[in-house]
Design a protein around this motif. Structure first.
Motif, short mmCIF file in Angstrom:
data_model
loop_
_atom_site.label_atom_id
_atom_site.label_comp_id
_atom_site.label_asym_id
_atom_site.label_seq_id
_atom_site.Cartn_x
_atom_site.Cartn_y
_atom_site.Cartn_z
N GLY A 180 41.21 67.29 115.16
CA GLY A 180 40.51 67.32 116.40
C GLY A 180 39.57 66.22 116.52
O GLY A 180 38.69 65.78 117.28
N THR A 212 50.99 64.94 120.09
CA THR A 212 50.31 66.14 120.08
C THR A 212 50.20 66.75 118.65
O THR A 212 50.64 66.29 117.78
CB THR A 212 51.28 67.05 120.89
N PRO A 215 41.75 62.80 120.27
CA PRO A 215 42.24 63.75 121.31
C PRO A 215 43.68 63.95 121.29
O PRO A 215 44.54 63.06 120.89
CB PRO A 215 41.67 62.91 122.48
N GLU A 216 44.32 65.11 121.80
CA GLU A 216 45.58 65.44 121.69
C GLU A 216 46.38 64.71 122.69
O GLU A 216 47.51 64.53 122.77
CB GLU A 216 45.92 66.86 121.58
N GLN A 217 45.36 64.53 123.93
CA GLN A 217 46.10 63.83 124.92
C GLN A 217 45.74 62.18 124.63
O GLN A 217 44.69 61.58 124.97
CB GLN A 217 45.34 64.10 126.14
N ASN A 218 46.53 61.63 123.76
CA ASN A 218 46.30 60.30 123.42
C ASN A 218 47.47 59.18 123.75
O ASN A 218 48.60 60.03 124.28
CB ASN A 218 46.10 60.01 121.76
#
Length: 372
Positions: free
Chosen positions: A156, A167, A159-162
Protein backbone atom coordinates in the motif's frame (compact mmCIF):
# COMPACT_ATOMS: atom_id res chain seq x y z
CA UNK A 1 29.77 -17.98 -3.15
CA UNK A 2 30.73 -21.56 -4.03
CA UNK A 3 27.90 -24.06 -4.25
CA UNK A 4 28.84 -27.61 -3.25
CA UNK A 5 26.94 -30.67 -4.46
CA UNK A 6 24.51 -31.93 -1.85
CA UNK A 7 22.99 -35.40 -1.44
CA UNK A 8 19.64 -35.64 -3.19
CA UNK A 9 17.10 -38.24 -4.13
CA UNK A 10 17.17 -36.92 -7.68
CA UNK A 11 20.74 -35.86 -8.32
CA UNK A 12 23.18 -38.40 -9.62
CA UNK A 13 25.60 -37.80 -12.41
CA UNK A 14 24.67 -34.41 -13.84
CA UNK A 15 24.18 -34.42 -17.57
CA UNK A 16 22.66 -31.92 -19.94
CA UNK A 17 19.11 -32.40 -21.16
CA UNK A 18 17.89 -30.26 -24.05
CA UNK A 19 14.56 -29.77 -25.74
CA UNK A 20 13.32 -27.26 -28.25
CA UNK A 21 11.50 -24.31 -26.69
CA UNK A 22 12.20 -20.60 -27.05
CA UNK A 23 14.55 -19.55 -24.25
CA UNK A 24 13.14 -17.41 -21.46
CA UNK A 25 14.44 -16.50 -18.04
CA UNK A 26 15.17 -19.81 -16.27
CA UNK A 27 12.62 -21.32 -18.67
CA UNK A 28 9.13 -22.39 -17.53
CA UNK A 29 10.53 -25.38 -15.63
CA UNK A 30 12.79 -23.31 -13.38
CA UNK A 31 10.07 -20.76 -12.66
CA UNK A 32 7.52 -23.47 -11.91
CA UNK A 33 9.93 -25.05 -9.42
CA UNK A 34 10.34 -21.74 -7.55
CA UNK A 35 6.60 -21.04 -7.51
CA UNK A 36 5.76 -24.59 -6.43
CA UNK A 37 8.26 -24.45 -3.55
CA UNK A 38 6.57 -21.25 -2.34
CA UNK A 39 3.12 -22.87 -2.73
CA UNK A 40 4.17 -25.78 -0.52
CA UNK A 41 5.89 -23.53 2.03
CA UNK A 42 2.75 -21.37 2.38
CA UNK A 43 0.12 -24.15 2.21
CA UNK A 44 -2.55 -23.81 4.91
CA UNK A 45 -1.46 -20.32 5.99
CA UNK A 46 -3.47 -17.07 5.95
CA UNK A 47 -0.99 -15.81 3.35
CA UNK A 48 -1.93 -18.64 1.00
CA UNK A 49 -5.62 -17.77 1.43
CA UNK A 50 -4.93 -14.13 0.52
CA UNK A 51 -2.86 -15.12 -2.51
CA UNK A 52 -5.58 -17.49 -3.72
CA UNK A 53 -8.19 -14.74 -3.42
CA UNK A 54 -6.06 -12.16 -5.22
CA UNK A 55 -5.06 -14.58 -8.00
CA UNK A 56 -8.53 -16.11 -8.47
CA UNK A 57 -7.20 -19.48 -7.25
CA UNK A 58 -4.16 -19.49 -9.54
CA UNK A 59 -1.22 -21.21 -7.85
CA UNK A 60 2.15 -19.50 -7.59
CA UNK A 61 3.52 -22.36 -9.68
CA UNK A 62 1.26 -21.33 -12.57
CA UNK A 63 1.53 -17.60 -11.91
CA UNK A 64 5.34 -17.78 -11.98
CA UNK A 65 5.49 -18.31 -15.77
CA UNK A 66 3.03 -15.58 -16.80
CA UNK A 67 5.55 -12.73 -17.00
CA UNK A 68 7.32 -14.68 -19.75
CA UNK A 69 4.12 -15.91 -21.40
CA UNK A 70 2.93 -12.37 -22.07
CA UNK A 71 6.06 -11.79 -24.16
CA UNK A 72 4.20 -13.90 -26.71
CA UNK A 73 1.70 -11.06 -27.06
CA UNK A 74 4.31 -8.71 -28.47
CA UNK A 75 3.77 -9.48 -32.16
CA UNK A 76 -0.03 -9.36 -32.34
CA UNK A 77 -0.84 -7.26 -29.28
CA UNK A 78 -2.67 -8.01 -26.06
CA UNK A 79 -6.12 -8.38 -27.67
CA UNK A 80 -5.38 -11.41 -29.85
CA UNK A 81 -6.94 -13.83 -28.95
CA UNK A 82 -9.90 -12.42 -26.94
CA UNK A 83 -8.87 -14.25 -23.75
CA UNK A 84 -5.42 -15.56 -22.87
CA UNK A 85 -6.50 -16.76 -19.42
CA UNK A 86 -10.19 -17.44 -20.03
CA UNK A 87 -10.69 -19.20 -16.68
CA UNK A 88 -9.47 -16.08 -14.86
CA UNK A 89 -10.97 -13.19 -16.80
CA UNK A 90 -10.34 -10.50 -14.20
CA UNK A 91 -6.67 -11.48 -14.07
CA UNK A 92 -6.64 -11.61 -17.88
CA UNK A 93 -7.95 -8.03 -18.08
CA UNK A 94 -5.38 -6.73 -15.60
CA UNK A 95 -2.53 -8.43 -17.46
CA UNK A 96 -3.69 -6.86 -20.73
CA UNK A 97 -3.69 -3.44 -19.07
CA UNK A 98 -0.19 -4.10 -17.75
CA UNK A 99 1.08 -5.12 -21.21
CA UNK A 100 -0.45 -2.02 -22.85
CA UNK A 101 1.13 0.26 -20.23
CA UNK A 102 4.56 -1.34 -20.76
CA UNK A 103 4.71 -2.27 -24.47
CA UNK A 104 7.81 -3.86 -26.04
CA UNK A 105 10.45 -1.31 -27.11
CA UNK A 106 14.21 -0.70 -27.14
CA UNK A 107 14.59 3.03 -26.47
CA UNK A 108 15.54 3.43 -22.81
CA UNK A 109 14.65 7.14 -22.98
CA UNK A 110 11.02 6.66 -23.95
CA UNK A 111 8.28 7.56 -21.49
CA UNK A 112 6.69 4.11 -21.23
CA UNK A 113 9.11 1.28 -20.43
CA UNK A 114 9.05 -2.17 -21.99
CA UNK A 115 7.90 -5.02 -19.75
CA UNK A 116 10.98 -6.92 -21.01
CA UNK A 117 13.30 -4.56 -19.11
CA UNK A 118 11.74 -5.51 -15.77
CA UNK A 119 13.34 -8.99 -15.83
CA UNK A 120 17.03 -8.09 -15.52
CA UNK A 121 19.83 -5.66 -14.83
CA UNK A 122 23.21 -5.71 -16.60
CA UNK A 123 25.72 -4.89 -13.86
CA UNK A 124 29.30 -5.22 -15.23
CA UNK A 125 31.10 -8.25 -13.81
CA UNK A 126 34.48 -6.53 -14.41
CA UNK A 127 35.64 -4.88 -12.25
CA UNK A 128 33.93 -6.53 -9.23
CA UNK A 129 31.19 -4.29 -7.85
CA UNK A 130 27.87 -4.17 -6.09
CA UNK A 131 24.61 -3.02 -7.64
CA UNK A 132 24.91 0.45 -6.11
CA UNK A 133 28.52 1.05 -7.16
CA UNK A 134 27.89 2.39 -10.66
CA UNK A 135 25.39 3.35 -13.34
CA UNK A 136 26.23 1.14 -16.31
CA UNK A 137 23.63 -1.55 -16.91
CA UNK A 138 21.22 -0.25 -14.26
CA UNK A 139 17.99 1.64 -14.89
CA UNK A 140 14.89 2.74 -13.00
CA UNK A 141 13.04 -0.04 -14.85
CA UNK A 142 15.41 -2.88 -13.99
CA UNK A 143 14.61 -5.93 -11.90
CA UNK A 144 15.90 -4.44 -8.64
CA UNK A 145 13.63 -1.42 -8.97
CA UNK A 146 10.64 -3.44 -10.18
CA UNK A 147 10.76 -5.98 -7.34
CA UNK A 148 10.80 -3.04 -4.92
CA UNK A 149 7.89 -1.40 -6.75
CA UNK A 150 5.77 -4.56 -6.65
CA UNK A 151 6.46 -4.89 -2.92
CA UNK A 152 5.36 -1.28 -2.40
CA UNK A 153 2.12 -1.87 -4.31
CA UNK A 154 1.30 -4.88 -2.13
CA UNK A 155 2.16 -2.95 1.03
CA UNK A 156 0.00 0.00 0.00
CA UNK A 157 3.02 2.33 -0.19
CA UNK A 158 2.45 2.78 -3.94
CA UNK A 159 -1.08 3.30 -5.31
CA UNK A 160 -2.73 0.32 -6.96
CA UNK A 161 -3.99 2.69 -9.67
CA UNK A 162 -0.52 3.48 -11.04
CA UNK A 163 0.79 4.30 -14.51
CA UNK A 164 2.49 0.90 -14.82
CA UNK A 165 -0.91 -0.80 -14.26
CA UNK A 166 0.57 -3.06 -11.60
CA UNK A 167 -2.39 -4.03 -9.45
CA UNK A 168 -1.99 -6.24 -6.40
CA UNK A 169 -2.74 -9.44 -8.36
CA UNK A 170 -0.30 -8.40 -11.10
CA UNK A 171 2.30 -7.54 -8.45
CA UNK A 172 2.11 -11.08 -7.04
CA UNK A 173 2.33 -12.57 -10.54
CA UNK A 174 5.40 -10.46 -11.30
CA UNK A 175 7.10 -11.20 -7.97
CA UNK A 176 6.54 -14.93 -8.48
CA UNK A 177 8.60 -14.56 -11.65
CA UNK A 178 11.13 -11.82 -10.82
CA UNK A 179 12.31 -13.45 -7.57
CA UNK A 180 13.48 -16.40 -9.68
CA UNK A 181 14.99 -14.12 -12.35
CA UNK A 182 17.17 -12.26 -9.86
CA UNK A 183 18.59 -15.61 -8.72
CA UNK A 184 19.79 -16.37 -12.27
CA UNK A 185 23.38 -15.04 -12.51
CA UNK A 186 23.08 -13.75 -16.08
CA UNK A 187 19.95 -11.78 -15.22
CA UNK A 188 22.08 -9.58 -12.99
CA UNK A 189 25.65 -9.64 -14.37
CA UNK A 190 26.92 -8.87 -17.87
CA UNK A 191 30.26 -8.50 -19.66
CA UNK A 192 31.33 -5.43 -21.65
CA UNK A 193 33.91 -5.18 -24.45
CA UNK A 194 35.87 -2.38 -26.13
CA UNK A 195 36.31 -1.81 -29.87
CA UNK A 196 39.15 -4.36 -29.97
CA UNK A 197 37.03 -7.07 -28.33
CA UNK A 198 38.77 -6.82 -24.96
CA UNK A 199 36.90 -6.86 -21.65
CA UNK A 200 36.21 -3.26 -20.62
CA UNK A 201 34.72 -1.27 -17.75
CA UNK A 202 31.68 0.60 -19.14
CA UNK A 203 31.76 3.04 -16.23
CA UNK A 204 35.09 4.29 -17.64
CA UNK A 205 34.79 3.45 -21.33
CA UNK A 206 31.42 4.83 -22.40
CA UNK A 207 31.78 3.21 -25.84
CA UNK A 208 32.04 -0.32 -24.38
CA UNK A 209 29.39 -2.70 -25.66
CA UNK A 210 27.53 -5.20 -23.50
CA UNK A 211 26.57 -8.80 -24.21
CA UNK A 212 23.08 -8.48 -22.72
CA UNK A 213 23.72 -11.08 -20.04
CA UNK A 214 25.26 -13.56 -22.47
CA UNK A 215 22.35 -13.42 -24.92
CA UNK A 216 24.60 -12.43 -27.85
CA UNK A 217 27.32 -15.08 -27.34
CA UNK A 218 27.31 -18.74 -28.29
CA UNK A 219 28.68 -21.25 -25.78
CA UNK A 220 31.05 -24.16 -26.39
CA UNK A 221 31.57 -26.56 -23.48
CA UNK A 222 34.12 -29.32 -22.99
CA UNK A 223 33.06 -32.86 -23.74
CA UNK A 224 29.92 -31.89 -25.63
CA UNK A 225 28.69 -34.41 -28.21
CA UNK A 226 28.66 -33.23 -31.84
CA UNK A 227 25.62 -31.16 -32.79
CA UNK A 228 23.16 -32.90 -35.05
CA UNK A 229 22.20 -31.34 -38.39
CA UNK A 230 19.96 -28.30 -37.98
CA UNK A 231 20.85 -27.79 -34.31
CA UNK A 232 22.14 -24.29 -33.67
CA UNK A 233 24.84 -23.50 -31.16
CA UNK A 234 23.39 -22.81 -27.73
CA UNK A 235 23.40 -19.28 -26.40
CA UNK A 236 25.42 -18.59 -23.26
CA UNK A 237 22.35 -17.13 -21.55
CA UNK A 238 20.09 -19.92 -22.77
CA UNK A 239 22.38 -22.53 -21.25
CA UNK A 240 21.63 -21.08 -17.80
CA UNK A 241 17.91 -20.80 -18.51
CA UNK A 242 17.48 -24.35 -19.77
CA UNK A 243 20.40 -26.78 -19.88
CA UNK A 244 21.52 -26.21 -16.30
CA UNK A 245 17.93 -26.59 -15.03
CA UNK A 246 17.12 -29.65 -17.12
CA UNK A 247 20.28 -31.34 -15.86
CA UNK A 248 18.57 -31.64 -12.47
CA UNK A 249 16.66 -34.53 -14.07
CA UNK A 250 19.38 -36.75 -15.55
CA UNK A 251 17.13 -39.76 -16.13
CA UNK A 252 14.98 -38.07 -18.79
CA UNK A 253 16.18 -38.86 -22.34
CA UNK A 254 17.83 -35.89 -23.99
CA UNK A 255 15.81 -35.39 -27.15
CA UNK A 256 12.21 -36.15 -26.22
CA UNK A 257 9.61 -33.97 -27.96
CA UNK A 258 8.37 -31.14 -25.76
CA UNK A 259 5.08 -32.79 -24.73
CA UNK A 260 6.72 -36.11 -23.82
CA UNK A 261 9.52 -34.33 -21.98
CA UNK A 262 7.04 -32.38 -19.85
CA UNK A 263 5.02 -35.51 -19.10
CA UNK A 264 8.15 -37.40 -18.02
CA UNK A 265 9.46 -34.52 -15.96
CA UNK A 266 6.24 -33.76 -14.02
CA UNK A 267 6.49 -36.45 -11.28
CA UNK A 268 10.23 -35.81 -10.94
CA UNK A 269 9.58 -32.08 -10.60
CA UNK A 270 7.01 -32.70 -7.85
CA UNK A 271 9.47 -34.88 -5.96
CA UNK A 272 12.24 -32.29 -6.28
CA UNK A 273 9.90 -29.48 -5.21
CA UNK A 274 8.83 -31.41 -2.11
CA UNK A 275 12.44 -32.14 -1.26
CA UNK A 276 13.39 -28.48 -1.62
CA UNK A 277 10.32 -27.21 0.25
CA UNK A 278 11.03 -29.43 3.25
CA UNK A 279 14.82 -29.03 3.40
CA UNK A 280 15.96 -25.55 4.43
CA UNK A 281 18.52 -24.07 2.02
CA UNK A 282 21.77 -22.57 3.24
CA UNK A 283 22.13 -18.82 3.76
CA UNK A 284 18.68 -17.92 2.47
CA UNK A 285 17.54 -15.68 5.33
CA UNK A 286 17.77 -11.91 5.05
CA UNK A 287 19.18 -9.77 7.90
CA UNK A 288 16.47 -8.72 10.35
CA UNK A 289 17.50 -5.06 10.06
CA UNK A 290 16.80 -4.93 6.30
CA UNK A 291 13.32 -3.90 5.17
CA UNK A 292 11.59 -6.02 2.54
CA UNK A 293 11.89 -3.32 -0.12
CA UNK A 294 15.67 -3.62 0.22
CA UNK A 295 15.76 -7.36 -0.44
CA UNK A 296 16.15 -7.12 -4.23
CA UNK A 297 19.36 -5.11 -4.03
CA UNK A 298 20.83 -7.56 -1.54
CA UNK A 299 19.88 -10.48 -3.79
CA UNK A 300 21.55 -8.76 -6.75
CA UNK A 301 24.72 -8.18 -4.72
CA UNK A 302 24.69 -11.82 -3.61
CA UNK A 303 24.42 -13.25 -7.14
CA UNK A 304 27.04 -10.94 -8.72
CA UNK A 305 30.09 -12.98 -7.54
CA UNK A 306 28.48 -16.05 -9.13
CA UNK A 307 27.90 -14.11 -12.34
CA UNK A 308 31.58 -13.09 -12.33
CA UNK A 309 32.57 -16.73 -11.93
CA UNK A 310 30.21 -17.73 -14.74
CA UNK A 311 32.18 -15.42 -17.05
CA UNK A 312 35.64 -16.05 -15.56
CA UNK A 313 35.39 -19.77 -16.37
CA UNK A 314 35.08 -18.94 -20.09
CA UNK A 315 37.30 -17.49 -22.78
CA UNK A 316 35.70 -15.01 -25.18
CA UNK A 317 36.70 -15.10 -28.86
CA UNK A 318 35.73 -13.45 -32.14
CA UNK A 319 34.17 -10.55 -30.27
CA UNK A 320 32.66 -7.96 -32.60
CA UNK A 321 29.86 -5.40 -32.64
CA UNK A 322 26.54 -6.42 -34.20
CA UNK A 323 23.29 -4.55 -34.71
CA UNK A 324 20.40 -5.94 -32.68
CA UNK A 325 17.28 -4.06 -33.75
CA UNK A 326 18.14 -0.41 -33.20
CA UNK A 327 21.09 -0.95 -30.84
CA UNK A 328 24.66 -2.18 -31.16
CA UNK A 329 25.88 -4.94 -28.85
CA UNK A 330 28.94 -7.18 -28.49
CA UNK A 331 28.72 -10.66 -29.99
CA UNK A 332 31.06 -13.63 -30.22
CA UNK A 333 31.93 -17.05 -28.85
CA UNK A 334 32.35 -18.18 -25.24
CA UNK A 335 34.61 -21.23 -24.82
CA UNK A 336 35.00 -23.24 -21.62
CA UNK A 337 38.44 -22.94 -20.01
CA UNK A 338 40.00 -25.74 -17.94
CA UNK A 339 38.95 -25.13 -14.32
CA UNK A 340 41.51 -25.15 -11.53
CA UNK A 341 39.36 -27.66 -9.61
CA UNK A 342 38.74 -29.68 -12.81
CA UNK A 343 34.98 -29.30 -12.41
CA UNK A 344 33.19 -29.16 -15.74
CA UNK A 345 31.29 -25.95 -16.40
CA UNK A 346 27.96 -27.74 -16.84
CA UNK A 347 28.36 -29.55 -13.50
CA UNK A 348 29.32 -26.38 -11.66
CA UNK A 349 26.46 -24.40 -13.24
CA UNK A 350 23.85 -27.06 -12.46
CA UNK A 351 24.91 -27.11 -8.81
CA UNK A 352 24.61 -23.31 -8.74
CA UNK A 353 21.15 -23.40 -10.34
CA UNK A 354 19.89 -26.02 -7.90
CA UNK A 355 21.06 -23.91 -4.99
CA UNK A 356 19.57 -20.70 -6.39
CA UNK A 357 16.18 -22.19 -7.28
CA UNK A 358 16.01 -23.64 -3.77
CA UNK A 359 16.73 -20.29 -2.13
CA UNK A 360 14.43 -18.40 -4.50
CA UNK A 361 11.47 -20.60 -3.57
CA UNK A 362 11.96 -20.06 0.15
CA UNK A 363 12.58 -16.34 -0.34
CA UNK A 364 9.44 -15.90 -2.45
CA UNK A 365 7.32 -17.54 0.26
CA UNK A 366 8.99 -15.47 2.98
CA UNK A 367 8.59 -12.22 1.06
CA UNK A 368 4.90 -12.77 0.37
CA UNK A 369 4.28 -13.79 3.97
CA UNK A 370 5.88 -10.59 5.22
CA UNK A 371 4.07 -8.21 2.87
CA UNK A 372 0.62 -9.86 2.89
Amino acid sequence: MECALRPSLLLGILITVRFTITAEAYGPLGHEIVGAIADERLAGTPTATKISALLDRLSLEKAAVIADEIKGWDKKGADDPPFHYAAHRNIDRQLRDFWRANPPAHDLNQTAPSHHWFHYTDVPVVPPQRYRDGNAGRSKWDIVHMIRYCVQVLQGQAPEQNERKITKPVAIILLAHYVADIHQPLHVGAQYFDAQGRVADPNKDKSALGDEGGNTFTLELSGEPPRIRGMHKRKFHGFWDYDAVNALFPDVPRYFPKEKFLAEIEPLKKQLVHEMATQEPRNWRMPSNISVDGYAEMWADEILPIARDAYARLEFRKVMPILEGDRTVASGEAIEKPAADRTLYRTWATNVVRDELHKAGWRLADLLEKIL
